[in-house]
Design a protein around this motif. Structure first.
Motif, PDB file in Angstrom:
ATOM      1  N   VAL A 225       0.843  -1.199   0.000  1.00 58.02           N
ATOM      2  CA  VAL A 225       0.000   0.000   0.000  1.00 58.02           C
ATOM      3  C   VAL A 225       0.881   1.252   0.000  1.00 58.02           C
ATOM      4  CG1 VAL A 225      -1.544   1.389   1.441  1.00 58.02           C
ATOM      5  CG2 VAL A 225      -2.058  -1.015   1.032  1.00 58.02           C
ATOM      6  N   GLU A 226       1.901   1.242   0.842  1.00 61.18           N
ATOM      7  CA  GLU A 226       2.819   2.383   0.893  1.00 61.18           C
ATOM      8  C   GLU A 226       3.535   2.573  -0.449  1.00 61.18           C
ATOM      9  OE1 GLU A 226       6.943   3.466   3.211  1.00 61.18           O
ATOM     10  OE2 GLU A 226       5.341   2.514   4.380  1.00 61.18           O
ATOM     11  N   ARG A 227       3.910   1.470  -1.078  1.00 59.68           N
ATOM     12  CA  ARG A 227       4.590   1.535  -2.374  1.00 59.68           C
ATOM     13  C   ARG A 227       3.678   2.163  -3.435  1.00 59.68           C
ATOM     14  NH1 ARG A 227       5.351  -3.722  -3.202  1.00 59.68           N
ATOM     15  NH2 ARG A 227       7.224  -3.732  -1.922  1.00 59.68           N
ATOM     16  N   LEU A 228       2.406   1.727  -3.467  1.00 59.07           N
ATOM     17  CA  LEU A 228       1.471   2.268  -4.444  1.00 59.07           C
ATOM     18  C   LEU A 228       1.216   3.755  -4.198  1.00 59.07           C
ATOM     19  CD1 LEU A 228      -0.440   1.890  -6.815  1.00 59.07           C
ATOM     20  CD2 LEU A 228      -2.187   1.081  -5.223  1.00 59.07           C
ATOM     21  N   GLN A 229       1.122   4.138  -2.943  1.00 59.16           N
ATOM     22  CA  GLN A 229       0.904   5.547  -2.626  1.00 59.16           C
ATOM     23  C   GLN A 229       2.090   6.393  -3.085  1.00 59.16           C
ATOM     24  OE1 GLN A 229       0.225   5.081   1.596  1.00 59.16           O
ATOM     25  NE2 GLN A 229      -2.004   5.175   1.373  1.00 59.16           N
ATOM     26  N   ARG A 230       3.299   5.873  -2.933  1.00 60.45           N
ATOM     27  CA  ARG A 230       4.490   6.588  -3.390  1.00 60.45           C
ATOM     28  C   ARG A 230       4.492   6.733  -4.911  1.00 60.45           C
ATOM     29  NH1 ARG A 230       7.710   3.436  -0.132  1.00 60.45           N
ATOM     30  NH2 ARG A 230       8.520   2.384  -1.990  1.00 60.45           N
ATOM     31  N   ILE A 231       4.123   5.633  -5.603  1.00 66.36           N
ATOM     32  CA  ILE A 231       4.086   5.663  -7.072  1.00 66.36           C
ATOM     33  C   ILE A 231       3.057   6.676  -7.547  1.00 66.36           C
ATOM     34  CG2 ILE A 231       3.486   4.319  -9.125  1.00 66.36           C
ATOM     35  CD1 ILE A 231       4.687   1.868  -7.685  1.00 66.36           C
ATOM     36  N   ASN A 232       1.873   6.672  -6.906  1.00 62.84           N
ATOM     37  CA  ASN A 232       0.831   7.639  -7.273  1.00 62.84           C
ATOM     38  C   ASN A 232       1.320   9.076  -7.087  1.00 62.84           C
ATOM     39  OD1 ASN A 232      -1.158   5.869  -8.125  1.00 62.84           O
ATOM     40  ND2 ASN A 232      -2.145   5.742  -6.134  1.00 62.84           N
ATOM     41  N   LYS A 233       2.018   9.314  -5.977  1.00 60.86           N
ATOM     42  CA  LYS A 233       2.512  10.663  -5.693  1.00 60.86           C
ATOM     43  C   LYS A 233       3.547  11.086  -6.727  1.00 60.86           C
ATOM     44  CE  LYS A 233       4.396  13.491  -1.931  1.00 60.86           C
ATOM     45  NZ  LYS A 233       4.856  13.489  -0.513  1.00 60.86           N
TER      46      LYS A 233
END
Length: 400
Positions: free
Chosen positions: A279-287
Motif C-alpha cells: 500500500v505504501e509503495r502504491l501511494q508513493r508511485i501515485n505521488k
C-alpha cells in the motif's frame, strides 16, 4: 483531446483486495457490510475485480459467486462469520487433537513414519464441508458471462516453485503474467484453490492443485496488490486486518518467547507486513506519477497510470480483542495451545488467527463496520455516488 461521451469513456473497474489473516478476516465482513449499507440498495456488485488470499480469498469468492445481489452476498458472509464455531473450521474435539499430537510425537520419537508422517497440526475437514455447502463455484463463469464480475483471483504459494501464484478466472481479454517469484495463471476456480490459499503452514495441510502442492497465499506474496492491477483494476479498495501500530507487548520482555509466541510472530510476518508495504509503495508511485506533466506520459501505455486507492484497516489492535475472548476456545483447544505456551496473556496474537468463535468474530465485524462508517464520506466520494450527508441507511443485521 476531444471530449468523450459517457458511452465512449472507458469503463472504470474497481478492484477489491482482501488480505489473509485467519479469523481476523471477520473484520473484512464488517467493512463490506458498511459498503452494502452506503451503496444503493439495488447494487449488484461494486467490485468487478475481486482478489483474495487465505481467509480473504474465501470472502472474495463468496462475493464473486453471489455477484448478482451484493447485499445478499454480504448477508451470507455476515451470517456465516457471525455464527462461527471453531469446530466448523478444524476438528476441535479432544480425541482429534490428542490423536494429532500423538501422531507428531510418534514421528519425532521414531525418526519419521515414512509416508505416514504427519503434515499438519489440525484437520480442516469441517472447513471443506462448509465451503462445498455454501459456495457453488459454477456461478463464477455465469457472472463473468453476464458482466457482473470481470475476474476473481485466489492467491496461493507453490511449495514446488516457491512462487506466489494468482489463480484467476475472468474475462477472455485478461492475459496470464509472469514476474519475479509471482505469476498469474488462468484456470477454472474450485474449492481446492480456496483450501490451498488458506493452508496456514504447519497448522493446516497443504493442498494439491493439479501437479503441485500449495500453501497459504500470504506466504511469499511480496506484491499483494499486483493481481488486481494485472486484472485491470483502475481503482482499488484494500481491506487489511492489522492496526497500524499493532505490536503485542510481552509482560516479561526478558523471558524467552514460547513456541506459541514464536508461531504468532511468524504468522504476523506472513499475513500482516506485506500488505502495508505494498500500500505504501502504491501511494508513493501515485505521488510520483502525479508530478509528471501529462505531455511526458505516453498515451498508448496502459501500464503507466495512477490507481486510486482506498485502504481501510482496524482502528484497534485485534490481538487485544482476542485476549478478551480467549476463554471461548473449546477446552480441548485451550489445553493444546497452553502446551505450546499460548494463554490469555501470552501468544494472544496466535489466538487472534485461530479464534473462530462468534463473539470474537462479531466484535471484529462491528469494528470493521464502525471503521468504515467513520469514513463514509470518503467512501461515497470513492464510488462517485453523489449522496448528501443525510442518506438514510438500510442496514443488514449482524444476527441475520
Amino acid at each position: 483531446m476531444p471530449w468523450l461521451t459517457d458511452k465512449e469513456k472507458p469503463e472504470v473497474k474497481t478492484g477489491l483486495l482482501l488480505s489473509g489473516g485467519g479469523a481476523r478476516a471477520a473484520y473484512q465482513v464488517g467493512v463490506l457490510k458498511a459498503f452494502a449499507d452506503i451503496l444503493p440498495k439495488d447494487t449488484k456488485n461494486p467490485f468487478p475485480i475481486l482478489c483474495g488470499s487465505s481467509a480473504g480469498a474465501i470472502n472474495a469468492a463468496a462475493l464473486a459467486i453471489y455477484a448478482d445481489k451484493y447485499r445478499e452476498a454480504v448477508w451470507r458472509l455476515v451470517h456465516v462469520w457471525g455464527n462461527f464455531h471453531v469446530d466448523q473450521v478444524f476438528r476441535a474435539n479432544f480425541f482429534g487433537l490428542t490423536s494429532s499430537s500423538a501422531h507428531w510425537l510418534a514421528a519425532l520419537m521414531l525418526g519419521g513414519l515414512g509416508k505416514y508422517n504427519p503434515v499438519a497440526l489440525l484437520d480442516r475437514a469441517p472447513l471443506l464441508k462448509l465451503l462445498e455447502h455454501n459456495l457453488p463455484f459454477q456461478n463464477i463463469q455465469k457472472n463473468i458471462d453476464n458482466n457482473l464480475i470481470h475476474a476473481l483471483s485466489i492467491t496461493a504459494s507453490s511449495f514446488t516453485t516457491g512462487q506466489s501464484t494468482a489463480f484467476y478466472q475472468g474475462h477472455e481479454s485478461i492475459d496470464p503474467w509472469q514476474r519475479a517469484r509471482r505469476a498469474g495463471i488462468r484456470t477454472e476456480l474450485n474449492v481446492k484453490h480456496l483450501m490451498a490459499s488458506s493452508a496456514i503452514p504447519f497448522v493446516f495441510a497443504a493442498e494439491k492443485v493439479e501437479d503441485e502442492f500449495f500453501g497459504d497465499g500470504s506466504m511469499r506474496q511480496t506484491a499483494p496488490i499486483s493481481p488486481a492491477l494485472h486484472l485491470g483494476a483502475d481503482k482499488i479498495v484494500v481491506i487489511g486486518v492489522k492496526h497500524s501500530s499493532e505490536a503485542p507487548v510481552l509482560k516479561n520482555p526478558g523471558t524467552n518467547p514460547s513456541l506459541g509466541q514464536l508461531a504468532g510472530h511468524v504468522l504476523d510476518s506472513i499475513f500482516l507486513d506485506n500488505i502495508d508495504m505494498d500500500v505504501e509503495r502504491l501511494q508513493r508511485i501515485n505521488k510520483t506519477f502525479s508530478r509528471i506533466p501529462n505531455k511526458h506520459i505516453p498515451t498508448d501505455s496502459a501500464s503507466l497510470r495512477q490507481v486510486e486507492l482506498l485502504h481501510i484497516a482496524p482502528s484497534q489492535d485485534l490481538y487485544k480483542i482476542a485476549q478478551k475472548h480467549a476463554e471461548l476456545m473449546p477446552r480441548s483447544v485451550r489445553f493444546f495451545l497452553h502446551g505450546i505456551g499460548v494463554s490469555k496473556d501470552r501468544g494472544s496474537n496466535l489466538l487472534s488467527y485461530l479464534l473462530f468463535e462468534k463473539a470474537y468474530c462479531r466484535e471484529l465485524m462491528n469494528l470493521g463496520y464502525g471503521d468504515a462508517m467513520e469514513r463514509r464520506q470518503e467512501i461515497i466520494q470513492f464510488f462517485n455516488l453523489g449522496y448528501g450527508e443525510h442518506l438514510p441507511l438500510v442496514s443488514i443485521p449482524h444476527e441475520a
